[in-house]
Structures are given as structure tokens and as C-alpha cells.
Design a protein around this motif. Structure first.
Motif, mmCIF file in Angstrom:
data_model
loop_
_atom_site.group_PDB
_atom_site.id
_atom_site.type_symbol
_atom_site.label_atom_id
_atom_site.label_comp_id
_atom_site.label_asym_id
_atom_site.label_seq_id
_atom_site.Cartn_x
_atom_site.Cartn_y
_atom_site.Cartn_z
ATOM 1 N N ILE A 28 39.625 29.278 51.883
ATOM 2 C CA ILE A 28 40.186 28.581 50.740
ATOM 3 C C ILE A 28 40.191 27.075 50.961
ATOM 4 C CG2 ILE A 28 41.614 30.530 50.022
ATOM 5 C CD1 ILE A 28 44.003 29.103 51.344
ATOM 6 N N ARG A 29 39.519 26.644 52.009
ATOM 7 C CA ARG A 29 39.510 25.220 52.355
ATOM 8 C C ARG A 29 38.928 24.367 51.231
ATOM 9 N NH1 ARG A 29 38.261 25.916 56.988
ATOM 10 N NH2 ARG A 29 40.163 25.268 58.077
ATOM 11 N N SER A 30 37.963 24.913 50.499
ATOM 12 C CA SER A 30 37.303 24.156 49.443
ATOM 13 C C SER A 30 37.873 24.419 48.052
ATOM 14 C CB SER A 30 35.804 24.461 49.451
ATOM 15 O OG SER A 30 35.559 25.825 49.159
ATOM 16 N N ALA A 31 38.973 25.155 47.977
ATOM 17 C CA ALA A 31 39.565 25.456 46.682
ATOM 18 C C ALA A 31 40.042 24.182 45.986
ATOM 19 C CB ALA A 31 40.729 26.430 46.844
ATOM 20 N N TYR A 32 39.716 24.060 44.719
ATOM 21 C CA TYR A 32 40.182 22.891 43.975
ATOM 22 C C TYR A 32 41.484 23.165 43.236
ATOM 23 C CZ TYR A 32 37.868 25.063 39.908
ATOM 24 O OH TYR A 32 37.460 25.916 38.908
ATOM 25 N N ILE A 51 48.622 23.601 43.858
ATOM 26 C CA ILE A 51 48.018 22.589 44.720
ATOM 27 C C ILE A 51 46.645 22.306 44.156
ATOM 28 C CG2 ILE A 51 47.262 21.946 47.027
ATOM 29 C CD1 ILE A 51 49.143 24.082 48.149
ATOM 30 N N THR A 52 46.381 21.051 43.844
ATOM 31 C CA THR A 52 45.107 20.644 43.299
ATOM 32 C C THR A 52 44.354 19.803 44.318
ATOM 33 O OG1 THR A 52 46.006 20.643 41.050
ATOM 34 C CG2 THR A 52 43.949 19.445 41.405
ATOM 35 N N ASP A 53 43.080 20.134 44.505
ATOM 36 C CA ASP A 53 42.203 19.428 45.453
ATOM 37 C C ASP A 53 42.794 19.390 46.858
ATOM 38 O OD1 ASP A 53 41.240 17.088 42.882
ATOM 39 O OD2 ASP A 53 40.240 18.925 43.530
ATOM 40 N N GLY A 54 43.522 20.424 47.207
ATOM 41 C CA GLY A 54 44.009 20.599 48.559
ATOM 42 C C GLY A 54 45.214 19.788 48.975
ATOM 43 N N CYS A 95 49.192 35.108 42.238
ATOM 44 C CA CYS A 95 48.474 34.042 42.917
ATOM 45 C C CYS A 95 47.129 33.822 42.236
ATOM 46 C CB CYS A 95 48.271 34.413 44.384
ATOM 47 S SG CYS A 95 47.337 33.212 45.348
ATOM 48 N N ASN A 96 46.731 32.569 42.114
ATOM 49 C CA ASN A 96 45.450 32.210 41.516
ATOM 50 C C ASN A 96 44.760 31.165 42.380
ATOM 51 O OD1 ASN A 96 44.361 30.114 38.853
ATOM 52 N ND2 ASN A 96 43.368 32.023 39.456
ATOM 53 N N VAL A 97 43.498 31.406 42.697
ATOM 54 C CA VAL A 97 42.704 30.465 43.478
ATOM 55 C C VAL A 97 41.387 30.236 42.758
ATOM 56 C CG1 VAL A 97 41.542 29.996 45.665
ATOM 57 C CG2 VAL A 97 43.754 31.155 45.658
ATOM 58 N N ARG A 98 41.019 28.980 42.595
ATOM 59 C CA ARG A 98 39.772 28.612 41.932
ATOM 60 C C ARG A 98 38.911 27.796 42.877
ATOM 61 N NH1 ARG A 98 42.973 26.476 36.520
ATOM 62 N NH2 ARG A 98 44.310 28.341 36.368
ATOM 63 N N LEU A 99 37.659 28.229 43.015
ATOM 64 C CA LEU A 99 36.712 27.559 43.878
ATOM 65 C C LEU A 99 35.400 27.340 43.143
ATOM 66 C CD1 LEU A 99 37.947 30.323 45.543
ATOM 67 C CD2 LEU A 99 37.207 28.916 47.462
ATOM 68 N N LYS A 100 34.680 26.313 43.545
ATOM 69 C CA LYS A 100 33.347 26.059 43.038
ATOM 70 C C LYS A 100 32.439 25.826 44.235
ATOM 71 C CE LYS A 100 30.934 23.634 39.319
ATOM 72 N NZ LYS A 100 30.708 24.899 38.593
ATOM 73 N N GLU A 104 26.446 26.141 40.186
ATOM 74 C CA GLU A 104 26.327 27.219 39.221
ATOM 75 C C GLU A 104 27.347 28.331 39.429
ATOM 76 O OE1 GLU A 104 24.422 26.635 41.744
ATOM 77 O OE2 GLU A 104 23.755 28.486 42.697
ATOM 78 N N VAL A 105 28.221 28.192 40.427
ATOM 79 C CA VAL A 105 29.182 29.236 40.747
ATOM 80 C C VAL A 105 30.598 28.698 40.632
ATOM 81 C CG1 VAL A 105 29.990 30.897 42.466
ATOM 82 C CG2 VAL A 105 27.552 30.360 42.295
ATOM 83 N N ASP A 106 31.396 29.336 39.793
ATOM 84 C CA ASP A 106 32.790 28.968 39.606
ATOM 85 C C ASP A 106 33.611 30.241 39.752
ATOM 86 O OD1 ASP A 106 34.495 26.827 37.154
ATOM 87 O OD2 ASP A 106 35.207 27.790 38.989
ATOM 88 N N LEU A 107 34.424 30.306 40.796
ATOM 89 C CA LEU A 107 35.208 31.493 41.088
ATOM 90 C C LEU A 107 36.645 31.305 40.649
ATOM 91 C CD1 LEU A 107 33.897 32.320 44.688
ATOM 92 C CD2 LEU A 107 33.043 33.170 42.499
ATOM 93 N N ASP A 108 37.185 32.303 40.007
ATOM 94 C CA ASP A 108 38.558 32.296 39.527
ATOM 95 C C ASP A 108 39.169 33.638 39.913
ATOM 96 O OD1 ASP A 108 40.132 31.792 36.233
ATOM 97 O OD2 ASP A 108 40.965 31.963 38.254
ATOM 98 N N ALA A 109 39.951 33.634 40.979
ATOM 99 C CA ALA A 109 40.479 34.871 41.536
ATOM 100 C C ALA A 109 41.977 34.990 41.304
ATOM 101 C CB ALA A 109 40.185 34.951 43.033
#
Length: 120
Positions: A28-32, A51-54, A95-100, A104-109
Motif C-alpha cells: 500500500i506504499r503507493s496508495a493515493y 490519508i491522501t498521498d501517504g 476500509c477503502n484503498v485506492r491505487l494507480k 491504465e490501471v486504477d484499483l479501488d478496493a
């Protein structure tokens, strides 16, 4: 693709504390965005902490000063420390985590949710 597993919910008396955990299946280090939402009985889902941009944290007014969101990148886990709990904090917490990881890949978990019940 990332899986989130939540834990830590339960029954607690007003004024008590709980710590929720959200364990991720990948880094999750790169989660925005990392956040905790809750769905109270009869109410809309609301964002309570993020938490936004870590680094930049934000809290809804009703939990300001009582809740603390944090993330441990080594453990791939997001936490929500909840203190001085009130009856109105009752609800299902998600809990919600969003990563890019790529352009072309945008993850929303989302986690499965954990029930927090504040009752005397």
C-alpha cells in the motif's frame, strides 16, 4: 487487484476504545487514498477518516480529536484507532484503498466491513 481484510470490530461501552485493522494483500506504499467509511443504521455511508498521498490526513467533524487513522507500509495495514466512543459511532466500518500502479490501471478496493456497536 488487491484484497482487504478487516478486523477489530466488536461491542464496546460508551467512552471505550477500539482499534480497527485493514490488512492488504499487496503493498500500500503507493496508495493515493486510504480511508475508513462507516454505515450507521438508517444513515448514508460516510467517510470518517482518510490519508491522501501517504501523508495528509482528514477527519469528519464528528470524530475529530477522537479517531486516528494510520498506515504501516511494512505490515501492509491501515488502522483506525477509535477513542472516547459514542453511541452514534455505531455502524459497519469499511476500509477503502485506492491505487494507480499504472496509467491504465486504477484499483479501488474495499474490505468486507466490520461491525462496531457502542452500547451501554
Amino acid at each position: 487487484q488487491v484484497q482487504l481484510v478487516e478486523s477489530g470490530g466488536g461491542l464496546v461501552q460508551p467512552g471505550g476504545s477500539l482499534r480497527l485493522s485493514c490488512a492488504a494483500s499487496r503493498s500500500i506504499r503507493s496508495a493515493y487514498f486510504m480511508g475508513w467509511y462507516r454505515q450507521a443504521p438508517g444513515k448514508q455511508r460516510e467517510l470518517v477518516a482518510s490519508i491522501t498521498d501517504g501523508s495528509s490526513t482528514d477527519y469528519t467533524d464528528s470524530v475529530q480529536g477522537r479517531f486516528t487513522i494510520s498506515a504501516d507500509n511494512a505490515k501492509r495495514t491501515v488502522y483506525l484507532q477509535m477513542n472516547s466512543l459514542k453511541l452514534e459511532d455505531t455502524g459497519v466500518y469499511y476500509c477503502n484503498v485506492r491505487l494507480k500502479p499504472a496509467i491504465e490501471v486504477d484499483l479501488d478496493a474495499w474490505g468486507q466491513g466490520t461491525l462496531v456497536t457502542v452500547s451501554s
